[in-house]
Motif scaffolding. Structure first.
Motif, short mmCIF file in Angstrom:
data_model
loop_
_atom_site.label_atom_id
_atom_site.label_comp_id
_atom_site.label_asym_id
_atom_site.label_seq_id
_atom_site.Cartn_x
_atom_site.Cartn_y
_atom_site.Cartn_z
N GLU A 147 0.83 -1.19 0.00
CA GLU A 147 0.00 0.00 0.00
C GLU A 147 0.87 1.25 0.00
O GLU A 147 1.88 1.30 0.70
N THR A 157 -3.56 3.60 -2.05
CA THR A 157 -3.69 2.82 -3.27
C THR A 157 -2.95 1.52 -3.06
O THR A 157 -1.93 1.48 -2.36
N ILE A 174 -0.62 2.98 -10.44
CA ILE A 174 -1.21 3.46 -9.19
C ILE A 174 -1.50 4.96 -9.31
O ILE A 174 -0.84 5.68 -10.06
N ASP A 175 -2.52 5.39 -8.56
CA ASP A 175 -2.91 6.79 -8.56
C ASP A 175 -3.32 7.15 -7.14
O ASP A 175 -4.42 6.81 -6.70
N LEU A 176 -2.41 7.80 -6.41
CA LEU A 176 -2.66 8.19 -5.04
C LEU A 176 -3.02 9.67 -5.01
O LEU A 176 -2.20 10.53 -5.37
N ARG A 181 1.31 9.39 -8.95
CA ARG A 181 0.73 8.41 -9.86
C ARG A 181 1.81 7.95 -10.81
O ARG A 181 2.74 8.69 -11.13
#
Length: 201
Positions: A147, A157, A174-176, A181
């Motif tokens: 994570e 994410t 991933i896109d936090l 990202r």
């Protein structure tokens, strides 16, 4: 003699008062301060100075102990990384990434990190060609998931995979939110090994 001493006390109090015209020692208010004689005011200033010195010493000692504890934790992590068995540590690289920096999405440098099972690693995503601009994320690993989270928030994410998949290597986009990202690649070594990727500072 008494007049000279009184004049010196008055001068000392005046000089000290000039350095802190809106505050009074020992938590006194203006009326309490005004009722004191010059000798009492000087004594109160001296008492406050001693208290301030003791507080500075206390803070310095607390900072020393905190730094010592941090070093112990760092040594513990490094020892665990060296001795980690299969599945106990995950190695990741965030690449082709953007960081939310200065209120906008900007191209970021790749960053590699290693996280022990059950541990948390703070990583820094830095703007490409401008490393002083950075944003932080926290990485967690529980053996089946990696994570990336916003510090002190519940926004995360997740890269989820089996141990077999992680041994072969897993890649996800991933896109936090308002952090980073890009492409996150993670794998776990199948034998004891030192960290392979460059870790974040």
């Amino acid at each position: 003699m008494h007049a000279t001493r009184l004049a010196l006390i008055t001068l000392s109090v005046s000089l000290l008062a000039g350095c802190a015209t809106t505050s009074y020692p020992l938590g006194m208010d203006e009326d309490e301060w005004a009722r004191l004689s010059p000798e009492q005011q000087l004594d109160a200033r001296q008492q406050q100075a001693e208290l301030d010195q003791a507080e500075r010493a206390r803070r310095a000692e607390a900072a020393r102990l905190a730094a010592e504890q941090e070093q112990l934790e760092q040594d513990r992590r490094e020892a665990r990384l060296r001795d980690a068995g299969p599945g106990e540590v995950v190695h990741c690289v965030l690449q082709d990434a953007e960081g939310y920096l200065g209120g906008d999405w900007r191209t970021a440098d790749p960053v590699g990190f290693a996280v022990l099972r059950g541990d948390t690693k703070t990583i820094e995503i830095r703007e490409k060609d401008r490393s002083t601009r950075r944003v932080q994320a926290e990485a967690h690993y529980n053996g089946a998931q990696v994570e990336l989270c916003r510090p002190n928030r519940n926004t995360c994410t997740t890269l989820a995979a089996t141990q077999n998949q992680l041994q072969r290597g897993v890649e996800r986009h991933i896109d936090l939110e308002r952090v980073a990202r890009g492409t996150l690649y993670c794998d776990t070594p199948t034998h004891r090994t030192k960290t392979r990727h460059r870790t974040s500072d």
